[in-house]
Design a protein around this motif. Structure first.
Motif, short mmCIF file in Angstrom:
data_model
loop_
_atom_site.label_atom_id
_atom_site.label_comp_id
_atom_site.label_asym_id
_atom_site.label_seq_id
_atom_site.Cartn_x
_atom_site.Cartn_y
_atom_site.Cartn_z
N ILE A 99 0.86 -1.19 0.00
CA ILE A 99 0.00 0.00 0.00
C ILE A 99 0.89 1.23 0.00
CG2 ILE A 99 -1.55 1.38 1.48
CD1 ILE A 99 -2.95 -1.15 2.28
N THR A 100 0.52 2.22 -0.82
CA THR A 100 1.24 3.49 -0.81
C THR A 100 0.24 4.61 -0.54
OG1 THR A 100 2.92 2.68 -2.34
CG2 THR A 100 2.67 5.07 -2.20
N GLN A 101 0.67 5.54 0.27
CA GLN A 101 -0.22 6.66 0.61
C GLN A 101 -0.05 7.81 -0.38
OE1 GLN A 101 -1.11 7.90 4.79
NE2 GLN A 101 0.20 9.63 4.27
N ILE A 102 -1.18 8.34 -0.85
CA ILE A 102 -1.19 9.53 -1.71
C ILE A 102 -1.72 10.65 -0.83
CG2 ILE A 102 -1.98 10.44 -3.95
CD1 ILE A 102 -1.03 7.50 -4.16
N THR A 103 -1.03 11.76 -0.77
CA THR A 103 -1.50 12.85 0.10
C THR A 103 -1.77 14.10 -0.74
OG1 THR A 103 -0.16 11.95 1.86
CG2 THR A 103 -0.94 14.20 2.16
N ILE A 104 -2.93 14.69 -0.51
CA ILE A 104 -3.30 15.90 -1.26
C ILE A 104 -3.58 17.03 -0.27
CG2 ILE A 104 -4.97 16.87 -2.91
CD1 ILE A 104 -5.56 13.90 -3.71
N GLU A 105 -2.84 18.13 -0.43
CA GLU A 105 -3.18 19.33 0.35
C GLU A 105 -4.21 20.07 -0.47
OE1 GLU A 105 0.33 21.57 1.25
OE2 GLU A 105 1.32 19.82 2.18
N LYS A 133 4.04 0.65 10.14
CA LYS A 133 3.14 -0.48 9.80
C LYS A 133 3.24 -0.83 8.32
CE LYS A 133 -0.32 0.06 13.40
NZ LYS A 133 -0.41 1.56 13.60
N LEU A 134 3.64 0.14 7.50
CA LEU A 134 3.74 -0.10 6.06
C LEU A 134 5.20 -0.10 5.65
CD1 LEU A 134 1.09 2.35 4.51
CD2 LEU A 134 0.90 -0.13 4.80
N GLU A 135 5.53 -0.96 4.70
CA GLU A 135 6.90 -0.96 4.19
C GLU A 135 7.22 0.34 3.46
OE1 GLU A 135 9.03 -4.18 3.54
OE2 GLU A 135 7.38 -5.64 3.28
N THR A 136 6.16 0.96 2.94
CA THR A 136 6.35 2.23 2.23
C THR A 136 6.11 3.41 3.18
OG1 THR A 136 4.02 2.24 1.65
CG2 THR A 136 5.50 1.22 0.06
N GLY A 137 6.12 3.13 4.49
CA GLY A 137 5.66 4.10 5.48
C GLY A 137 6.51 5.35 5.64
N GLU A 138 7.66 5.39 4.97
CA GLU A 138 8.50 6.60 5.11
C GLU A 138 8.18 7.64 4.05
OE1 GLU A 138 12.48 5.80 7.36
OE2 GLU A 138 12.54 4.80 5.40
N ILE A 139 7.42 7.23 3.03
CA ILE A 139 7.18 8.16 1.92
C ILE A 139 5.68 8.30 1.65
CG2 ILE A 139 9.40 7.70 0.79
CD1 ILE A 139 6.36 6.21 -0.79
N GLU A 140 5.37 9.29 0.82
CA GLU A 140 4.02 9.39 0.28
C GLU A 140 4.14 10.04 -1.10
OE1 GLU A 140 2.07 11.65 3.29
OE2 GLU A 140 3.10 13.52 2.79
N ILE A 141 3.04 10.11 -1.81
CA ILE A 141 3.09 10.69 -3.16
C ILE A 141 2.21 11.92 -3.21
CG2 ILE A 141 2.44 10.30 -5.58
CD1 ILE A 141 3.43 7.47 -5.26
N THR A 142 2.78 12.99 -3.75
CA THR A 142 1.98 14.19 -4.04
C THR A 142 1.58 14.11 -5.51
OG1 THR A 142 3.44 15.36 -2.53
CG2 THR A 142 1.97 16.70 -3.90
N PRO A 143 0.29 13.93 -5.78
CA PRO A 143 -0.10 13.61 -7.17
C PRO A 143 -0.15 14.83 -8.09
CG PRO A 143 -2.04 13.65 -5.74
CD PRO A 143 -0.87 13.93 -4.85
N ASP A 144 0.29 14.61 -9.33
CA ASP A 144 0.09 15.60 -10.39
C ASP A 144 -1.09 15.19 -11.24
OD1 ASP A 144 2.46 16.89 -9.64
OD2 ASP A 144 3.64 15.42 -10.79
N LYS A 145 -1.41 13.91 -11.19
CA LYS A 145 -2.47 13.40 -12.07
C LYS A 145 -3.07 12.15 -11.44
CE LYS A 145 -2.35 11.41 -16.58
NZ LYS A 145 -1.39 11.10 -17.63
N ILE A 146 -4.40 12.08 -11.44
CA ILE A 146 -5.08 10.86 -11.01
C ILE A 146 -6.02 10.44 -12.12
CG2 ILE A 146 -6.67 9.81 -9.32
CD1 ILE A 146 -5.72 11.76 -7.24
N VAL A 147 -5.85 9.23 -12.62
CA VAL A 147 -6.74 8.73 -13.68
C VAL A 147 -7.58 7.61 -13.10
CG1 VAL A 147 -6.87 7.70 -15.98
CG2 VAL A 147 -4.98 9.25 -15.40
N VAL A 148 -8.90 7.75 -13.24
CA VAL A 148 -9.77 6.66 -12.79
C VAL A 148 -9.85 5.64 -13.93
CG1 VAL A 148 -12.08 6.02 -12.02
CG2 VAL A 148 -11.08 8.19 -11.30
N LEU A 149 -9.29 4.46 -13.70
CA LEU A 149 -9.28 3.42 -14.76
C LEU A 149 -10.57 2.63 -14.75
CD1 LEU A 149 -5.62 2.17 -14.17
CD2 LEU A 149 -6.43 3.63 -16.03
N ASN A 150 -11.15 2.52 -13.55
CA ASN A 150 -12.44 1.84 -13.45
C ASN A 150 -13.06 2.14 -12.09
OD1 ASN A 150 -14.58 0.26 -14.28
ND2 ASN A 150 -13.29 -1.50 -14.84
N SER A 151 -14.38 2.13 -12.07
CA SER A 151 -15.05 2.35 -10.79
C SER A 151 -15.39 0.99 -10.19
CB SER A 151 -16.32 3.16 -11.00
OG SER A 151 -17.20 2.41 -11.81
#
Ligand code: ASP
Length: 584
Positions: free
Chosen positions: A45-51, A87-105
């Protein structure tokens, strides 16, 4: 590619990189000024964070429209987290998104995709593809994959060839019930699905492939239990020019390799126990030897005191539960209830507490003085603090019931830790087993199993039930994980065996003529073994239910509730097959 990385891959040294990850929305948390998306795939799991105040409106709107299990692709910058999660192996980082594409609902899933889900068994089976997204299920299948790979690596190094054998074969009366398939081209005739590739692997030996294996589906139409499926997988093996010793050593090697490579465990050398000892000391042909608690026979010390239950019994036998003398009346009543359950079927249980103060108190003190019960304690080698549990009755039934009680006591005393592995061989099984109902012998393993050469002379005598086979089972923690035998490779002996099993010459020829004929063309001595692969995986995974280690299992009524099978077929299909259901 719709991703540059997986959701389990990014670490602190990826910070400042621009990446694209894709996966399923585990959840969205919206705190107004901050919004988080947890994005999940097979790897993590990776966290995406949006301000929300600084972000492009489009991104915020898209994020707010997401529901659980939507499939999205996110491109953005990897940044170091302000508050890290261990708790997460990716727990030291997060992603600030430039683009989010919904591939399917996704519509709302019927249960939560969490390690401990709120979905019951039935609903998870119906939506198995959603259940497969859960970590525990995925991990089980990953373990299964690893087991298969390591099996292949090990056997390949020893020159075993994986050869596929047919799935449409021929029905035979011996063994379990066959699944059958109607033949359209030969109306009124049926194929059977293999219960195992037994005869084919033997024919491969005749064909000169001296080391064969196959990770293979087998089919048995039996009533289901937690550890059974109508279709299951075996690691099926056969070797030519070997004796029992060679098979035991080779496959002890395989199991040790699997423990080492898959679980990092060095298991000790496998001990061997004869079937006779297994029955005598554990009442069971697959004893759990993680703990001792062996049977002690008491006929010699309990008879002749006017206690009818013991006096009338063929066998009085018990176990000594170390440190259980302080069991309360309630606990002892529970044990008595336990052995009286219909599945176990005992009429009662006698106990004697060896108290820590040295006194002994039995449940039959009307018939036995303390002095007399002390003699039982000597037979049990009991110490102060121990509890003696004794059953009496007809020999086989009593041993079987006591075996259940022994396992129950093992559970209660915490002696059956699923992370401890006790592996051993049970050898020298009887060749034949008398069936009261059918009034004839059945092969205990299968009809191709060779008698021990020193017992062959007994085949023509009234001692035929005593003939031992060159047959063996591998047992781990009380579970039979594999079994096999040295085979008959001589037409005459094979024919004699079919005789003993009540086949006429014609029946034997019609059903197994192909094998016996092959034996006339220079069949080499051979033998083999098959492991229940699903069972082995569940054991390695520390679980009892093999279903959890199969991607698409059947339920306890043999149904696949996801695809809704078995199901009726169209009249046209039936007609084509020449099957008229109305006739019956
Ligand atoms: N075919 C046997 C079984 O399925 C195993 C063997 O004898 O190799 O139990």
């Amino acid at each position: 590619m719709l991703r540059t990385h997986t959701c389990g891959e990014l670490r602190i040294n990826n910070v400042t990189q621009t990446v694209t990850i894709s996966g399923w929305v585990q959840g969205v948390r919206d705190k107004g000024s901050l919004l988080w998306i947890d994005l999940r795939d097979r790897y993590g799991i990776t966290q995406i964070t949006i301000e929300t105040e600084n972000a492009v409106k489009d991104i915020v709107d898209t994020a707010r429209s997401l529901g659980r299990e939507f499939v999205i692709s996110v491109t953005g910058k990897v940044v170091e987290r302000y508050s890290k999660s261990d708790k997460l192996e990716t727990g030291e980082i997060e992603i600030t998104p430039d683009k989010i594409v919904v591939l399917n609902s996704s519509i709302t899933p019927p249960f939560t995709i969490e390690d401990s889900t709120d979905g019951g068994d039935d609903i998870r089976m119906k939506y198995r593809y959603l259940d497969l997204r859960r970590n525990p299920v995925r991990q089980n299948l990953e373990l299964r994959h690893r087991m298969a790979i390591e099996t292949r690596l090990f056997l390949d190094k020893l020159n075993f060839l994986e050869v596929e054998t047919p799935v449409l074969i021929k029905s035979t009366p011996e063994g379990a019930r066959d699944f059958v398939v109607p033949s359209r081209m030969n109306q009124g005739e049926f194929y059977a699905l293999p219960q195992s590739p037994q005869t084919f692997k033997q024919l491969l030996m005749v064909g000169g492939f001296d080391r064969y294996y196959q990770i293979v589906k087998c089919f048995r139409d039996e009533d289901l239990r937690a550890d059974r499926q109508p279709e299951f997988t075996q690691i099926d093996c056969e070797m030519a020019f070997v004796e029992q010793e060679d098979i035991l050593n080779t496959f002890e090697g395989l199991i040790r390799h699997l423990f080492k490579s898959v679980k990092g465990i060095d298991i000790p050398e496998l001990t061997r126990m004869t079937y006779a000892d297994a029955m005598k000391f554990y009442g069971n042909d697959k004893p759990d030897i993680r703990f001792e608690m062996k049977f002690v026979e008491l006929n010699g010390v309990v008879k002749g005191r006017n206690f009818k239950v013991f006096d009338d019994a063929r066998l009085v036998v018990g176990i000594c539960a170390k440190g259980a003398a302080e069991y309360s009346r309630k606990q002892l009543d529970e044990l008595t209830e336990f052995v009286k359950r219909p599945q176990i079927g005992a009429t009662g249980l006698v106990y004697a507490r060896y108290n820590t103060d040295g006194t002994i108190k039995s449940s039959v003190d009307k018939f036995y003085t303390e002095e007399e019960v002390k003699k039982w304690a000597v037979a049990f080698d009991a110490q102060p603090g121990d509890l003696m549990l004794i059953m009496a009755g007809e020999e086989n039934k009593t041993r079987k019931a006591l075996s259940e009680l022994r396992l129950e006591m093992g559970n209660r005393l915490g002696l059956r830790d699923k992370n401890t592995f006790a592996c051993h061989w049970v050898i020298d099984f009887p060749l034949l087993e008398w069936n009261e109902e059918a009034q004839r012998f059945f092969a205990m393993h299968h009809p191709f199993t060779s008698p021990k050469p020193e017992d062959i002379a007994l085949l023509n005598s009234d001692q035929v039930g005593k003939v031992r086979a060159n047959a063996y089972d591998m047992v781990i923690n009380g579970v039979e994980v594999g079994g096999g035998s040295i085979r008959i490779f001589n037409k005459q002996l094979q024919s004699q065996l079919f005789d003993l099993l009540g086949f006429t010459k014609e029946e034997a020829q019609a059903q197994f003529g192909f094998l016996m004929n092959a034996f006339e063309f220079g069949a080499p001595p051979h033998g083999g073994i098959a492991f229940g692969f699903d069972r082995l995986c569940s054991l390695f995974g520390g679980a009892e239910v093999i279903r959890d280690f199969i991607a698409f299992p059947k339920n306890n009524s043999g149904r696949d509730v996801m695809i809704d099978s078995p199901s009726p077929i169209a009249q046209a299909q039936l007609t084509e097959l020449g099957i008229d259901l109305k006739k019956n």
